[in-house]
Design an enzyme around this catalytic site. Structure first.
Site, PDB file in Angstrom:
ATOM      1  N   SER A  74      44.634  24.521  47.828  1.00 42.05           N
ATOM      2  CA  SER A  74      43.209  24.232  47.993  1.00 42.05           C
ATOM      3  C   SER A  74      42.950  22.809  48.449  1.00 42.05           C
ATOM      4  O   SER A  74      41.936  22.537  49.103  1.00 42.05           O
ATOM      5  CB  SER A  74      42.462  24.494  46.680  1.00 42.05           C
ATOM      6  OG  SER A  74      43.026  23.718  45.627  1.00 42.05           O
ATOM      7  N   ASP A 238      33.149  20.941  39.923  1.00 42.74           N
ATOM      8  CA  ASP A 238      33.967  21.705  38.976  1.00 42.74           C
ATOM      9  C   ASP A 238      34.913  20.818  38.175  1.00 42.74           C
ATOM     10  O   ASP A 238      35.632  21.294  37.315  1.00 42.74           O
ATOM     11  CB  ASP A 238      34.729  22.820  39.696  1.00 42.74           C
ATOM     12  CG  ASP A 238      35.775  22.301  40.691  1.00 42.74           C
ATOM     13  OD1 ASP A 238      36.004  21.070  40.736  1.00 42.74           O
ATOM     14  OD2 ASP A 238      36.346  23.135  41.407  1.00 42.74           O
ATOM     15  N   HIS A 241      38.602  20.079  41.577  1.00 40.58           N
ATOM     16  CA  HIS A 241      38.879  19.779  42.978  1.00 40.58           C
ATOM     17  C   HIS A 241      38.206  18.461  43.367  1.00 40.58           C
ATOM     18  O   HIS A 241      37.182  18.095  42.803  1.00 40.58           O
ATOM     19  CB  HIS A 241      38.374  20.909  43.884  1.00 40.58           C
ATOM     20  CG  HIS A 241      39.130  22.183  43.693  1.00 40.58           C
ATOM     21  ND1 HIS A 241      38.719  23.168  42.809  1.00 40.58           N
ATOM     22  CD2 HIS A 241      40.284  22.625  44.246  1.00 40.58           C
ATOM     23  CE1 HIS A 241      39.591  24.169  42.838  1.00 40.58           C
ATOM     24  NE2 HIS A 241      40.552  23.863  43.699  1.00 40.58           N
TER      25      HIS A 241
END
Length: 347
Positions: A74, A238, A241
């Site tokens: 990611s 969040d 990230h």
């Protein structure tokens, strides 16, 4: 056991099929995995996939097209940002176009949640499609730590991916495992286990990458004490990230090494000799790897001493602390490239 010996032990286990964990025990990795599960519940499930930034950037430049391939997890996707220009791939493509004075085609095969074992499939996507690749950037490792993948296993998959990319003719730059000790949803006192595990993996990754013919760049705590000191700014909503500012810091750290791998020097200047005053220079690879894991932004690549690749303590490696640019400038270049009607991504 020293950090250098631990990194070398993990890398050797990867090369020869061993399964040792190094200093961190299986129980410690289990605790990290359990806490990661708690963190995931706190973070929640992704609402949408990563933005697609594939396209050509810097189309106002002349010269042959350069091809940039993004692989990994990611982090390489730029998951969690709102605009494509905030992803590290677009920032790197735009920055490389400016430095090289040539257009750059960006292709992303990275996927959210990927581990090192997924790299083979990602490389295969590019190879099967016959995509030309001038430089490949990989960011991987965090999910290996949180899923309790044995470090030698993770490193072995990374080694194979780098070698395959080199066989395809690509220069390879690997952003090593970030420091998971900065992730707030992982509660104390287990953050130090996450930090220890991620830095051990990063050091072992460095050895494997250099042995395979690539360059590594330590991401550590994503470039500096400001990341740990300002989590609200550098992490996304969040708290797991990176934020756009965090991804900007990552891209800014990687860009000098991406440019150097292609012989495109930032500012148009020729490659400089190692600066001994900054602690740059040649070291045994295990020493360089351990040092880089503790110093974000440090590049490690292959070197020779007296015409030889190896010395009494293994392969020689050149450690550099390349001066990074301003993250704001890198982000601005990406913003212009991704929003301008002329320079924007071309499908």
């Amino acid at each position: 056991m020293s950090k250098a010996r631990t990194a070398r032990r993990i890398a050797m286990a990867a090369a020869y099929g061993g399964g040792g964990l190094g200093v961190a025990t299986a129980g410690a990795f289990g605790l990290v995995r359990a806490q990661a599960a708690v963190a995931r519940r706190a973070i929640g499930e992704p609402e949408a996939g990563p933005l697609d930034g594939d396209g050509v950037y810097g189309t106002d430049h002349d010269g042959p097209l350069l091809h940039l391939l993004m692989l990994g997890d990611s982090g390489a996707c730029g998951y969690g940002v709102e605009h494509v220009r905030q992803t590290p791939g677009v920032m790197l493509a735009a920055g490389l176009a400016e430095c090289a004075g040539r257009p750059v085609r960006l292709t992303r095969v990275a996927t959210v949640g990927a581990r090192s074992s997924d790299l083979s499939a990602q490389v295969a996507v590019a190879a099967d499609a016959g995509l030309p690749v001038d430089v490949a950037v990989l960011m991987v490792g965090a999910n290996d730590v949180t899923h309790r993948v044995r470090p030698p296993t993770a490193v072995r998959h990374l080694d194979h991916a780098v070698r395959r990319l080199r066989d395809l003719g690509a220069e390879v730059v690997v952003g090593t495992c970030p420091d998971l000790g900065t992730v707030e949803p992982i509660p104390k006192p287990l953050r130090w286990i996450a930090r220890r595990a991620s830095r051990q993996l990063a050091a072992a990754q460095t050895i494997a990458v250099v042995e395979a013919g690539g360059r590594s760049v330590s991401l550590g705590d994503l470039l500096g004490p400001e990341f740990a000191a300002s989590p609200a700014e550098m992490f996304g909503p969040d708290r797991f990230h990176p934020s756009p500012a965090g991804y900007g810091a990552v891209a800014t750290a990687l860009l000098p090494s991406v440019c150097a791998s292609l012989g495109v020097w930032l500012g148009g200047e020729a490659e400089q000799a190692p600066d001994l005053a900054r602690g740059e220079g040649v070291r045994p690879i295990s020493v360089a790897a351990a040092e880089a894991a503790d110093e974000p932004g440090t590049e490690v690549g292959p070197a020779q001493v007296g015409g030889r690749d190896r010395g009494p303590r293994g392969r020689w490696a050149l450690l550099r602390r390349r001066p990074a640019g301003d993250p704001g400038e890198v982000s601005h270049a990406a913003e212009v490239a991704a929003t301008d009607e002329v320079d924007g991504p071309l499908r």
